[in-house]
Structures are given as structure tokens and as C-alpha cells.
Enzyme design. Structure first.
Site, PDB file in Angstrom:
ATOM      1  N   GLY A   1     -36.426 -55.558  -0.022  1.00 31.96           N
ATOM      2  CA  GLY A   1     -35.783 -55.270   1.253  1.00 31.96           C
ATOM      3  C   GLY A   1     -35.431 -56.484   2.075  1.00 31.96           C
ATOM      4  O   GLY A   1     -34.617 -56.393   2.999  1.00 31.96           O
ATOM      5  N   ARG A   2     -36.025 -57.631   1.783  1.00 26.61           N
ATOM      6  CA  ARG A   2     -35.652 -58.872   2.472  1.00 26.61           C
ATOM      7  C   ARG A   2     -35.722 -60.068   1.530  1.00 26.61           C
ATOM      8  O   ARG A   2     -35.996 -61.187   1.933  1.00 26.61           O
ATOM      9  CB  ARG A   2     -36.535 -59.107   3.694  1.00 26.61           C
ATOM     10  CG  ARG A   2     -38.033 -59.175   3.431  1.00 26.61           C
ATOM     11  CD  ARG A   2     -38.762 -59.614   4.688  1.00 26.61           C
ATOM     12  NE  ARG A   2     -40.212 -59.566   4.526  1.00 26.61           N
ATOM     13  CZ  ARG A   2     -41.063 -60.095   5.389  1.00 26.61           C
ATOM     14  NH1 ARG A   2     -40.609 -60.722   6.455  1.00 26.61           N
ATOM     15  NH2 ARG A   2     -42.352 -60.008   5.192  1.00 26.61           N
TER      16      ARG A   2
ATOM     17  N   LYS B   1     -37.631 -64.742   0.318  1.00 28.11           N
ATOM     18  CA  LYS B   1     -38.201 -63.916   1.371  1.00 28.11           C
ATOM     19  C   LYS B   1     -37.473 -64.297   2.651  1.00 28.11           C
ATOM     20  O   LYS B   1     -37.439 -65.479   3.016  1.00 28.11           O
ATOM     21  CB  LYS B   1     -39.705 -64.191   1.493  1.00 28.11           C
ATOM     22  CG  LYS B   1     -40.508 -63.154   2.247  1.00 28.11           C
ATOM     23  CD  LYS B   1     -42.001 -63.470   2.102  1.00 28.11           C
ATOM     24  CE  LYS B   1     -42.865 -62.412   2.765  1.00 28.11           C
ATOM     25  NZ  LYS B   1     -44.308 -62.706   2.558  1.00 28.11           N
TER      26      LYS B   1
ATOM     27  N   ASP C   1     -34.750 -55.978   9.325  1.00 31.27           N
ATOM     28  CA  ASP C   1     -33.642 -56.908   9.516  1.00 31.27           C
ATOM     29  C   ASP C   1     -33.473 -57.863   8.336  1.00 31.27           C
ATOM     30  O   ASP C   1     -32.551 -58.683   8.327  1.00 31.27           O
ATOM     31  CB  ASP C   1     -33.802 -57.695  10.821  1.00 31.27           C
ATOM     32  CG  ASP C   1     -35.086 -58.525  10.884  1.00 31.27           C
ATOM     33  OD1 ASP C   1     -35.727 -58.717   9.836  1.00 31.27           O
ATOM     34  OD2 ASP C   1     -35.442 -58.968  11.994  1.00 31.27           O
ATOM     35  N   GLY C   2     -34.360 -57.776   7.345  1.00 29.55           N
ATOM     36  CA  GLY C   2     -34.232 -58.621   6.166  1.00 29.55           C
ATOM     37  C   GLY C   2     -34.599 -60.071   6.388  1.00 29.55           C
ATOM     38  O   GLY C   2     -34.317 -60.920   5.556  1.00 29.55           O
TER      39      GLY C   2
ATOM     40  N   ARG D   1     -43.120 -55.794 -11.283  1.00 30.09           N
ATOM     41  CA  ARG D   1     -44.309 -55.270 -10.625  1.00 30.09           C
ATOM     42  C   ARG D   1     -44.748 -53.960 -11.274  1.00 30.09           C
ATOM     43  O   ARG D   1     -43.967 -53.308 -11.984  1.00 30.09           O
ATOM     44  CB  ARG D   1     -44.007 -54.993  -9.143  1.00 30.09           C
ATOM     45  CG  ARG D   1     -43.280 -56.115  -8.426  1.00 30.09           C
ATOM     46  CD  ARG D   1     -42.438 -55.566  -7.275  1.00 30.09           C
ATOM     47  NE  ARG D   1     -41.593 -56.604  -6.696  1.00 30.09           N
ATOM     48  CZ  ARG D   1     -41.830 -57.205  -5.532  1.00 30.09           C
ATOM     49  NH1 ARG D   1     -42.870 -56.850  -4.818  1.00 30.09           N
ATOM     50  NH2 ARG D   1     -41.017 -58.123  -5.069  1.00 30.09           N
TER      51      ARG D   1
ATOM     52  N   ASP E   1     -46.879 -52.176  -5.593  1.00 31.78           N
ATOM     53  CA  ASP E   1     -45.640 -52.946  -5.653  1.00 31.78           C
ATOM     54  C   ASP E   1     -45.890 -54.428  -5.419  1.00 31.78           C
ATOM     55  O   ASP E   1     -44.967 -55.237  -5.560  1.00 31.78           O
ATOM     56  CB  ASP E   1     -44.623 -52.408  -4.632  1.00 31.78           C
ATOM     57  CG  ASP E   1     -45.161 -52.421  -3.209  1.00 31.78           C
ATOM     58  OD1 ASP E   1     -46.119 -51.683  -2.947  1.00 31.78           O
ATOM     59  OD2 ASP E   1     -44.638 -53.176  -2.364  1.00 31.78           O
ATOM     60  N   ASN E   2     -47.127 -54.797  -5.080  1.00 34.05           N
ATOM     61  CA  ASN E   2     -47.479 -56.210  -4.900  1.00 34.05           C
ATOM     62  C   ASN E   2     -48.303 -56.765  -6.056  1.00 34.05           C
ATOM     63  O   ASN E   2     -48.871 -57.854  -5.933  1.00 34.05           O
ATOM     64  CB  ASN E   2     -48.265 -56.398  -3.594  1.00 34.05           C
ATOM     65  CG  ASN E   2     -47.366 -56.347  -2.371  1.00 34.05           C
ATOM     66  OD1 ASN E   2     -46.163 -56.518  -2.475  1.00 34.05           O
ATOM     67  ND2 ASN E   2     -47.943 -56.081  -1.225  1.00 34.05           N
TER      68      ASN E   2
END
EC number: 2.7.7.-
Length: 452
Positions: free
Chosen positions: A93-94, A114, A126-127, A187, A253-254
Site C-alpha cells: 500500500g505504500r 516504503k 497516503d502511501g 510473504r 503478511d510480515n
């Protein structure tokens, strides 16, 4: 671009996964690109250490494609359990992956970002990345690398000149884009998404990719992949514990299937051996507390096994999941002996030493970094009182792994507790003074050299 022709070996393996696993995206157009940190040590290992600062900023702030690798950035698709709640609405997402290459060990490495802008998975975000978040990631990755934890490395941090609104720190705050050098970004959540979609072809593709490109095995056997992941993640959990590190957000997901730690948000190092110590202020139940991290990582690997049932029989997957604990135990013993700077003897002696050491650390609340500094090489100083007699006796027959000849041992232990993180950030925020950060990175690398 003056890349090192002998060391730079570009790859495009990620394209093999096909567009069901990623989306092409564009980087944000930032108002400014001010170089704040470049990791020449890591860059040299992938043939990029010869870039000038201007070329570096163009590559890692404007994302001009590097020669021979991915033609454009790719945002990866995945799902995941977040604090044990399944979320199908996540993905990069970012961030994105924008280049791949081989390092000096022959491993396939990704350059991921990132704070590089919005993607189809940004949802309401906002990414962007705060500059403070980027500084914290530098400190986390440098410290973990020195403490023998398999980790991504922070390659670059560039300030971008935007003001960001955040609810968990004073706003507006400064913005940045960070580049991470990582051994893959596949992941557990990547497999969860494919299982959710019942995409058998996609699952076979990503299993083959992981085995061939991340493990160097010419295989497409999902059981073999789980076998490797169980060992790597058990090792990661053990080394977190020996480092006194608390990741804070061990969602599925991490967790990278290479067992390499990455994506540092609310991390902390525990001051003492306190199993209940947490890093994230929002982890009210202590799900990812210091002492629960092996359990958390095991749970995440169980989700990988559940996902692989789409293309594999259950019985061998279940049998491997049951191996996590037996594989973790020798790894935590080895990791703690490494941190104490002693050579292993026998499994029974090693386990006994670790047990008495852990008990003494827990019951005396001795600062962890102080103990491992003082005890390195196996000789516990006389200042440790009778409550340490069992540890002293257990250590007596052990020989040093490495002599205390490095100048580091003449000073004080290098630590990274939250107060110091804030003290490093304060002059950056107040006066744009980066000297404390650069001095700390140098001190951490000195410790890493002393630990070997």
C-alpha cells in the site's frame, strides 16, 4: 550510471510470477529529494556502491530504472492475518519492488520501497513514510544485523519535502522514501491470498518461484518449501529472542518465507528479559510480546501450511508444523551461546547453561545488553552476586568463541532502547542535525565487528 560491472548482476525473476501476483505502479513525484542516508556497505555487495550522490538520489528518490532489471515498479498482492483477524484487503500500500539483482553471495535480492506513493492497495492511506519512521528503520536493521538476526537492510533514506499528518506523532511531520534491500518479498500472506482465491496455478507458480529463486532448489514441491520455511522461521524466532528484540507486528503478511525479518514499525529492544514486554502501544493483549514471539511466528507458519493444502496433502504439512518447536529449541540455544561469545559443548550442557542464564536474567531484571557485554567469552565478572552463581558454574567449562581483543570491549555496551531512539531523533527534528544518527550507526557496526 557507473555501476560496478563485476559486482552488478541484474535479475528480472519477479516477472516470472505474472500479473496475478503484482500490479505495475508509478512512484510518487516528490517535491524534493534530499539524501539523508546511504548504506555503502550494502550497496557494494550488489554493485551499486560506486553511484554518486546525484545518481543515487535519481535511482532511489526518482526511481529511474536500474539497467537490466525490472522495467517498472511492481506492487505485490497478498492477504494476511493481522492480530489474528484475516484481512483480504491488503497488499503493497505504500511500497513496491523496483529492482532485483544477485548479491556477492549469489542470493537473489529485491530492492523494495516504503513511502513511495499510493498503489491499488493503499485504501485510505497516503502511501507515504514519515522521516522519523525511516530513521527508526535504519536503527532497527543496523542493530539486528550486528546481533546476527537475519534482516533486511536499509539501503537508502531520502527526505521528500512533504508535510504529513499522523495521529501517533506530532503533526505535521517530515516525509521520506526508504529503500530496503531484502532477500525476497514473498510473504506467508502471498500464499494466503492464492488459497483464498482457490488459485491452484498461481500457488504452484509461487511455490516454484520461492524454491528456485529464494532457496536455490530445482523443485516445485510445496512440502519441501514448508520444510525449509519451518527451519528458517524457527531460526528467526530464536535470534529475535537472543537479541532481545520485539518486532511488534508479527502478522502473517510480515513474515517472509526466507525467514528474513523486515518491515519495522513499532519495534523495541527489551531492556530486561521480560516475557510480557510489548513494542506496540495497540497490542493490548500482548499477542506479540517478547516472550510470545516464537508462538506468534509458529502460528503464522501454520497459516502457510493451511494455504498449501490447496495443492498438497495435509498429513506431511501437519507433520512439519509439529517440527517447529523441536527445531526452535537448538536454535535458541545456539543463538544465546553466540551472544554470550562461547563455543558449544554438548546439547545437555548447552541447554542447562541457557536455562540457568534465562532464569537469572528474568529474576534479577539485569539489563540484557549489560549482561551479554560483561559475560562475552564466558567469564562472568565478580560484581555479579550469588544469584548468578549457577550461571558462573555453568559457564566455567566453556571456551570463548572470540577473544575480547577488540577495542569495543574496553567501552560500554551498545544498546538501542527507546529513550536513545528518541534522543537520536530529537536533534534531527529540532536542528536538522544528523550527527547522532551517523555516530550510532558507526557504533553499532563496531559492535558487530567485535561480536563477529
Amino acid at each position: 550510471m557507473p555501476i560496478d560491472p563485476q559486482a552488478y548482476r541484474p535479475e528480472t525473476a519477479l516477472l516470472d510470477l505474472g500479473p496475478t501476483l503484482w500490479d505495475p505502479v508509478e512512484a510518487a513525484d516528490f517535491p524534493q529529494t534530499m539524501l539523508r542516508f546511504r548504506n555503502d556497505k550494502a550497496a557494494t555487495q550488489i554493485g551499486l556502491g560506486t553511484l554518486t550522490d546525484a545518481e543515487w538520489t535519481q535511482a532511489f528518490g526518482r526511481f529511474t530504472p536500474l539497467p537490466g532489471t525490472l522495467p517498472q515498479p511492481l506492487a505485490l498482492r497478498y492477504h494476511g492475518h493481522q492480530f489474528r483477524q484475516y484481512n483480504p484487503d491488503i497488499g503493497d500500500g505504500r511500497g513496491f519492488t523496483f529492482a532485483q539483482m544477485r548479491d556477492d553471495r549469489g542470493r537473489l535480492m529485491d530492492l523494495g520501497t516504503k513511502g513511495s506513493g499510493q498503489t491499488p492497495y493503499s485504501r485510505f492511506g497516503d502511501g507515504r513514510l514519515t522521516l522519523k519512521g525511516g530513521v527508526r528503520e535504519i536503527l532497527a536493521t543496523e542493530m539486528l544485523e550486528a546481533l546476527n538476526v537475519p534482516t533486511s537492510r536499509t539501503l537508502s533514506l531520502i527526505e521528500t519535502g512533504e508535510e504529513l499528518a499522523r495521529g501517533d506523532e506530532p503533526s505535521p511531520t517530515r516525509s521520506a522514501v526508504m529503500v530496503r534491500l531484502s532477500h525476497g518479498h514473498i510473504r506467508i500472506g502471498t500464499f494466503q491470498r492464492l488459497a483464498y482465491l482457490q488459485d491452484e496455478d498461481g500457488m504452484r507458480t509461487v511455490v516454484r518461484y520461492a524454491l528456485r529463486h529464494l532457496y536455490g532448489e530445482d523443485s516445485d514441491d510445496p512440502v519441501r518449501l514448508l520444510d525449509l520455511v519451518v527451519t528458517r522461521t524457527a531460526t528467526l524466532a530464536a535470534r529475535y529472542m537472543a537479541a532481545g528484540f520485539v518486532h511488534g507486528v508479527l502478522n502473517s503478511d510480515n513474515i517472509n518465507v526466507t525467514g528474513e525479518s523486515f518491515d519495522y514499525g513499532p519495534w523495541r529492544f527489551a531492556p530486561t528479559w521480560d516475557p510480557a514486554f510489548t513494542a506496540a502501544y495497540f497490542d493490548h493483549a500482548g499477542l506479540y510480546a517478547f516472550g510470545r514471539q516464537p508462538e506468534a511466528i509458529h502460528w503464522d507458519v501454520m497459516q502457510l501450511a493451511a494455504s498449501l493444502r490447496l495443492i498438497a496433502d495435509s498429513d506431511p504439512l501437519v507433520a512439519l508444523i509439529e517440527q517447529f518447536g523441536p527445531r526452535y529449541q537448538p536454535q535458541i540455544t545456539a543463538a544465546l551461546l553466540w551472544r554470550m561469545g562461547v563455543l558449544p559443548r554438548s546439547p545437555d550442557e548447552d541447554r542447562a547453561l541457557v536455562q540457568v542464564m534465562e532464569r537469572a536474567l528474568r529474576t534479577t531484571a539485569t539489563p540484557m545488553d549489560r549482561f551479554f557485554f560483561d559475560a562475552f567469552g564466558g567469564a562472568l565478572p565478580a560484581g555479579y552476586g550469588p544469584e548468578w552463581d549457577a550461571v558462573r558454574a555453568a559457564l566455567a567449562p566453556y571456551g570463548p568463541r572470540k577473544a575480547r581483543s577488540h577495542a569495543y570491549w574496553q567501552g560500554e555496551p551498545c544498546s538501542m532502547l527507546i529513550d536513545e531512539v528518541e534522543a537520536i531523533w530529537d536533534p534531527i527534528a529540532a536542528h536538522d542535525d544528523w550527527s547522532a544518527l551517523h555516530a550510532k550507526v558507526a557504533a553499532i557496526r563496531t559492535m558487530g565487528a567485535a561480536l563477529g
